[in-house]
Write a protein that holds these residues in place. Sequence first.
Motif, PDB file in Angstrom:
ATOM      1  N   ILE A 194       0.828  -1.203   0.000  1.00 37.72           N
ATOM      2  CA  ILE A 194       0.000   0.000   0.000  1.00 37.72           C
ATOM      3  C   ILE A 194       0.866   1.259   0.000  1.00 37.72           C
ATOM      4  O   ILE A 194       0.501   2.281  -0.600  1.00 37.72           O
ATOM      5  CB  ILE A 194      -0.952  -0.015   1.215  1.00 37.72           C
ATOM      6  CG1 ILE A 194      -2.047  -1.080   1.013  1.00 37.72           C
ATOM      7  CG2 ILE A 194      -1.571   1.349   1.463  1.00 37.72           C
ATOM      8  CD1 ILE A 194      -2.886  -1.354   2.244  1.00 37.72           C
ATOM      9  N   GLU A 244       3.841   1.470 -11.659  1.00 37.60           N
ATOM     10  CA  GLU A 244       3.891   0.319 -10.764  1.00 37.60           C
ATOM     11  C   GLU A 244       5.314  -0.167 -10.484  1.00 37.60           C
ATOM     12  O   GLU A 244       5.509  -1.178  -9.814  1.00 37.60           O
ATOM     13  CB  GLU A 244       3.080  -0.852 -11.356  1.00 37.60           C
ATOM     14  CG  GLU A 244       1.602  -0.578 -11.554  1.00 37.60           C
ATOM     15  CD  GLU A 244       1.260   0.140 -12.841  1.00 37.60           C
ATOM     16  OE1 GLU A 244       0.063   0.419 -13.064  1.00 37.60           O
ATOM     17  OE2 GLU A 244       2.198   0.437 -13.632  1.00 37.60           O
ATOM     18  N   ASP A 265      -1.816  -1.727  -9.576  1.00 38.55           N
ATOM     19  CA  ASP A 265      -2.256  -0.335  -9.612  1.00 38.55           C
ATOM     20  C   ASP A 265      -3.517  -0.151  -8.781  1.00 38.55           C
ATOM     21  O   ASP A 265      -4.236  -1.114  -8.474  1.00 38.55           O
ATOM     22  CB  ASP A 265      -2.481   0.131 -11.046  1.00 38.55           C
ATOM     23  CG  ASP A 265      -3.551  -0.675 -11.780  1.00 38.55           C
ATOM     24  OD1 ASP A 265      -3.656  -1.901 -11.532  1.00 38.55           O
ATOM     25  OD2 ASP A 265      -4.290  -0.090 -12.597  1.00 38.55           O
ATOM     26  N   VAL A 266      -3.780   1.086  -8.410  1.00 34.24           N
ATOM     27  CA  VAL A 266      -4.965   1.432  -7.620  1.00 34.24           C
ATOM     28  C   VAL A 266      -5.607   2.684  -8.213  1.00 34.24           C
ATOM     29  O   VAL A 266      -4.974   3.434  -8.957  1.00 34.24           O
ATOM     30  CB  VAL A 266      -4.616   1.692  -6.134  1.00 34.24           C
ATOM     31  CG1 VAL A 266      -4.045   0.443  -5.489  1.00 34.24           C
ATOM     32  CG2 VAL A 266      -3.656   2.871  -5.984  1.00 34.24           C
ATOM     33  N   ARG A 279      -5.317   2.728   0.475  1.00 29.99           N
ATOM     34  CA  ARG A 279      -5.818   2.484  -0.871  1.00 29.99           C
ATOM     35  C   ARG A 279      -5.189   1.214  -1.440  1.00 29.99           C
ATOM     36  O   ARG A 279      -3.972   1.037  -1.456  1.00 29.99           O
ATOM     37  CB  ARG A 279      -5.501   3.680  -1.776  1.00 29.99           C
ATOM     38  CG  ARG A 279      -5.850   3.477  -3.235  1.00 29.99           C
ATOM     39  CD  ARG A 279      -7.343   3.168  -3.421  1.00 29.99           C
ATOM     40  NE  ARG A 279      -8.154   4.369  -3.526  1.00 29.99           N
ATOM     41  CZ  ARG A 279      -9.385   4.461  -3.052  1.00 29.99           C
ATOM     42  NH1 ARG A 279      -9.926   3.433  -2.395  1.00 29.99           N
ATOM     43  NH2 ARG A 279     -10.095   5.563  -3.206  1.00 29.99           N
ATOM     44  N   GLY A 280      -6.055   0.322  -1.883  1.00 29.98           N
ATOM     45  CA  GLY A 280      -5.603  -0.968  -2.407  1.00 29.98           C
ATOM     46  C   GLY A 280      -5.741  -2.096  -1.414  1.00 29.98           C
ATOM     47  O   GLY A 280      -5.461  -3.245  -1.750  1.00 29.98           O
ATOM     48  N   ASP A 294      -8.457  -3.892  -3.003  1.00 26.36           N
ATOM     49  CA  ASP A 294      -8.475  -3.846  -4.479  1.00 26.36           C
ATOM     50  C   ASP A 294      -7.118  -3.415  -5.007  1.00 26.36           C
ATOM     51  O   ASP A 294      -6.933  -2.263  -5.383  1.00 26.36           O
ATOM     52  CB  ASP A 294      -9.560  -2.869  -4.931  1.00 26.36           C
ATOM     53  CG  ASP A 294      -9.783  -2.886  -6.435  1.00 26.36           C
ATOM     54  OD1 ASP A 294      -9.321  -3.824  -7.104  1.00 26.36           O
ATOM     55  OD2 ASP A 294     -10.416  -1.939  -6.938  1.00 26.36           O
ATOM     56  N   LYS A 336      -4.284  -5.236  -3.350  1.00 28.34           N
ATOM     57  CA  LYS A 336      -2.991  -5.550  -2.764  1.00 28.34           C
ATOM     58  C   LYS A 336      -3.102  -6.580  -1.657  1.00 28.34           C
ATOM     59  O   LYS A 336      -2.098  -7.188  -1.274  1.00 28.34           O
ATOM     60  CB  LYS A 336      -2.306  -4.264  -2.297  1.00 28.34           C
ATOM     61  CG  LYS A 336      -1.895  -3.389  -3.497  1.00 28.34           C
ATOM     62  CD  LYS A 336      -1.235  -2.086  -3.124  1.00 28.34           C
ATOM     63  CE  LYS A 336      -0.789  -1.341  -4.389  1.00 28.34           C
ATOM     64  NZ  LYS A 336      -0.159  -0.032  -4.102  1.00 28.34           N
ATOM     65  N   GLU A 340      -6.770  -0.884 -13.571  1.00 32.62           N
ATOM     66  CA  GLU A 340      -7.755   0.141 -13.256  1.00 32.62           C
ATOM     67  C   GLU A 340      -8.039   1.086 -14.415  1.00 32.62           C
ATOM     68  O   GLU A 340      -8.840   2.004 -14.289  1.00 32.62           O
ATOM     69  CB  GLU A 340      -7.312   0.944 -12.026  1.00 32.62           C
ATOM     70  CG  GLU A 340      -7.222   0.136 -10.732  1.00 32.62           C
ATOM     71  CD  GLU A 340      -8.568  -0.363 -10.216  1.00 32.62           C
ATOM     72  OE1 GLU A 340      -9.600  -0.106 -10.889  1.00 32.62           O
ATOM     73  OE2 GLU A 340      -8.585  -0.996  -9.156  1.00 32.62           O
TER      74      GLU A 340
END
Length: 428
Positions: free
Chosen positions: A13, A28, A79-80, A105-106, A109, A111, A144
């Motif tokens: 993250i 990434e 990616d996020v 974040r992630g 979704d 990670k 994404e």
Amino acid sequence: MPLDVAQVCAQLIRFDTTNRGGGESAGEREAAEHVAGLLQDNGVQPMLLEPAPRRTNVLARVHGTDPSLPAVLVQCHLDVVPADPAEWSFDPFAGEIRDGYVHGRGAVDMKDMAAMTLAVINRWHTEGRRPRRDVVLAFVADEEDQGAYGAHWLVEHHAAYFAGVQAAISESGAFSYDVDGVRLYPIGTAERGTSHMKLTATGRAGHGSRRNDQNAVTALATTLARIAAHQHPVRLTPTVEAFLVGAGKALGVDVDLDDVDATLARLGPAAKLAENTVRCSTTPTMLQAGYKVNVIPGTATAQLDVRTLPGTVDELVATIDSLLPPGVTREFLEHQPPVEAPIDTPWFTAMAEALRDEDPAAAVVPYCLGGGTDAKAFSRLGIHNYGFSPLRLPADFDYRAMAHGVDERVPVEGLQFGVRVLDRFLSS
């Protein structure tokens, strides 16, 4: 030393891999290099591939003990989506572990799945174990957006790497979903297609104070109202039908496949897992017209988020065409067909057994994802794709609000559960 899955998730993250779409991305690379380093530390040789600067993918293969068995692919995106810190109660990229959760974040979704996969690889290495079949690993970029730098690029340029792969697992499935004390575990066996469209209305430009029967803005607004009001018919796919039957049985609810809407109403909270996938959808999301309040523009445009069910694409496109008046045209911005994997297979059975081994009360059902994933890319290689990212969640945890939402987080115990389930499935 055994990896702590929560720590691995938190570290992933902390790499800001924000993908803003249209090729604009933080990239990434650092996250991919970190993943590659962990794989190397655990006896797996990774390969890093960059179709564009900083858009990095990691491929690796863990060789099984029985090369005659078909291989399985584990695919995770690195990616996020963007996160506005002003909206969050904590730093979305700090990767904090507190109060029993990994925050950031992630976290769901996706990670979490990447971390669980790496923890399984570490388990095998530290315990001197190998899976029975080859396990192919893909940690990819750009999911994404449209996958042009990730899964779709890999399928187009490195298809040979996936030779022998029969099934793949990835995000958005096998999470516990509590309904009045019953724990449903929906495994994704299908997902709706993505057929985003742009509508263009053409009219006569002129002064805003004068009558104009060829106003492009009016024509477009009328068309969008007609599309938004259209009730698409119920189209039951094998996956959705199996979900309704299985969920109804688990919850003790009568299922009437001739009256799907009434059945959904009886399913209560479980309906949220199917209500968006019994029909196609055409949702207006973007509008653009004009440059000055007293000028009628010659054109007006809109974008539609169009989602199609397996077997319905031609029907839906014909329906949209029937709703367009003269002077309004359409074009595809993205056109990826829906995908569906078989349910009655040893793969689905093994996933269900792995879940029930860790949670004997698990009610495992197939379900159709309302959105899309990189399954659309890997299905082009003939691979059956399943949403299988196992998590056991607290009953009051709103998992579905986490992906792309504010204050995204994942429970540490859920990650640990997922590692055990993934190990059982991938070792089988």
